[in-house]
Design a protein around this motif. Structure first.
Motif, PDB file in Angstrom:
ATOM      1  N   PRO A 144       0.818  -1.213   0.000  1.00  0.00           N
ATOM      2  CA  PRO A 144       0.000   0.000   0.000  1.00  0.00           C
ATOM      3  C   PRO A 144       0.852   1.264   0.000  1.00  0.00           C
ATOM      4  O   PRO A 144       2.020   1.249   0.383  1.00  0.00           O
ATOM      5  N   THR A 145       0.258   2.348  -0.423  1.00  0.00           N
ATOM      6  CA  THR A 145       0.839   3.670  -0.209  1.00  0.00           C
ATOM      7  C   THR A 145       0.241   4.227   1.078  1.00  0.00           C
ATOM      8  O   THR A 145      -0.966   4.144   1.291  1.00  0.00           O
ATOM      9  N   SER A 162      -3.041   7.781  -1.188  1.00  0.00           N
ATOM     10  CA  SER A 162      -2.839   6.856  -0.065  1.00  0.00           C
ATOM     11  C   SER A 162      -3.944   5.810   0.061  1.00  0.00           C
ATOM     12  O   SER A 162      -5.126   6.108  -0.078  1.00  0.00           O
ATOM     13  N   ASP A 163      -3.520   4.587   0.353  1.00  0.00           N
ATOM     14  CA  ASP A 163      -4.463   3.515   0.675  1.00  0.00           C
ATOM     15  C   ASP A 163      -4.746   3.485   2.181  1.00  0.00           C
ATOM     16  O   ASP A 163      -5.834   3.106   2.612  1.00  0.00           O
ATOM     17  N   GLY A 197      -9.955   5.167   2.004  1.00  0.00           N
ATOM     18  CA  GLY A 197      -9.097   4.068   2.410  1.00  0.00           C
ATOM     19  C   GLY A 197      -9.256   3.727   3.889  1.00  0.00           C
ATOM     20  O   GLY A 197     -10.320   3.918   4.473  1.00  0.00           O
ATOM     21  N   ARG A 230      -4.679  -5.420   7.671  1.00  0.00           N
ATOM     22  CA  ARG A 230      -3.824  -4.623   6.781  1.00  0.00           C
ATOM     23  C   ARG A 230      -2.786  -3.832   7.581  1.00  0.00           C
ATOM     24  O   ARG A 230      -1.640  -3.685   7.151  1.00  0.00           O
TER      25      ARG A 230
END
Length: 279
Positions: A4-5, A62-63, A88, A143
């Motif tokens: 992810p970012t 961004s995630d 996100g 996550r």
């Protein structure tokens, strides 16, 4: 799963160090340089974070966004993020009371998925290994666990209820930070009567007591600008639980005497006690 970012709001001493750990498992870690201080710019550069010009750009790219800022700014920051309809995972990792964490979750949902977080321990530098406690939706928490896997930031899951991580953070902070304030007051009293060295000697016989570490008073003074608002949050949490908040409010008021010592690493014990004795 693709890396992810991640966006960090904002790279303070804790935020920048935590973000640097997240970079291990992220495609990039972004921060917004708009209206940030020179110290923030230098810190972000030192930790290898990628600057973007605006909050909108950070949120678009961004995630996962991690919010680590002074407690008083947490809700305003979340409002700004909500205004951009961020979709996100938003980790609300500030030292705020559970009710505020729940308000922030309600503000950001359903666009974003909110995870309640609380960092217990020192910033992850020079061998320090804090724990990021998490509560909220299980899939989102997975996550965040993956983001910090293999880093010095440990993760621990407290369940699915928003507010649990915030409550644990403040419960611990209420003891740890108030104890440091009590050390400063005890040292100040003893010094006034010329028995400060004797107090240190008495305390040194009990190595499990914060009173045996009077040199930490200077660090407490330098961090007072952050610790005071955190104890006010903890006092609100006590009040909401029907418990007396006065002790923590008094500790926050004591810390306020050191607000002009913000992040002053050159303070000595004598300096800190002198400032404490001057309202």
């Amino acid at each position: 799963m693709d890396q992810p970012t991640v966006g960090i709001l904002h790279p303070g001493s804790m935020g920048a160090a935590v973000a640097a750990c997240a970079a291990t498992n992220a495609a990039a870690v972004l921060w917004c340089e708009n209206e940030r201080s020179t110290a923030s710019v230098e810190r972000a550069d030192r930790f290898g974070l990628t600057a973007v010009a605006t909050l909108a750009e950070l949120l678009d790219r961004s995630d996962i966004v991690i919010s680590l800022c002074p407690p008083a700014a947490a809700e305003d920051l979340a409002c700004d993020v909500a205004g951009h309809r961020f979709a996100g995972v938003y980790v609300e990792a500030n030292a705020i009371n559970p009710e505020r964490a729940q308000r922030i979750a309600a503000l950001l949902e359903p666009d974003a998925t909110v995870v309640d977080g609380g960092v217990v321990g020192s910033p992850p530098v020079r061998g320090k290994s804090p724990t990021l406690y998490l509560s909220g939706p299980a899939v989102a928490i997975e996550r965040i666990e993956a983001l910090f896997a293999g880093t010095v930031v440990q993760t621990a899951v407290l369940g699915t209820e928003i507010g649990k991580a915030s409550a644990l953070k403040l419960a611990y902070a209420s003891f740890q930070k108030t104890s440091r304030v009590l050390v400063a007051l005890a040292m100040g009293m003893a010094r006034e009567y010329g028995v400060d060295q004797e107090l240190i000697e008495v305390a040194s016989r009990r190595t499990d007591s914060y009173l045996s570490e009077p040199q930490y008073v200077a660090k407490t003074a330098a961090r007072a600008w952050r610790w005071g608002p955190e104890l006010e949050e903890a006092a609100d949490t006590l009040a909401a639980a029907g418990l007396p908040p006065e002790m923590l409010r008094a500790a926050a008021s004591t810390l306020a005497r050191w607000n002009d010592a913000k992040d002053d690493g050159s303070l000595t014990l004598t300096d800190a006690l002198d400032r404490l004795a001057q309202p």
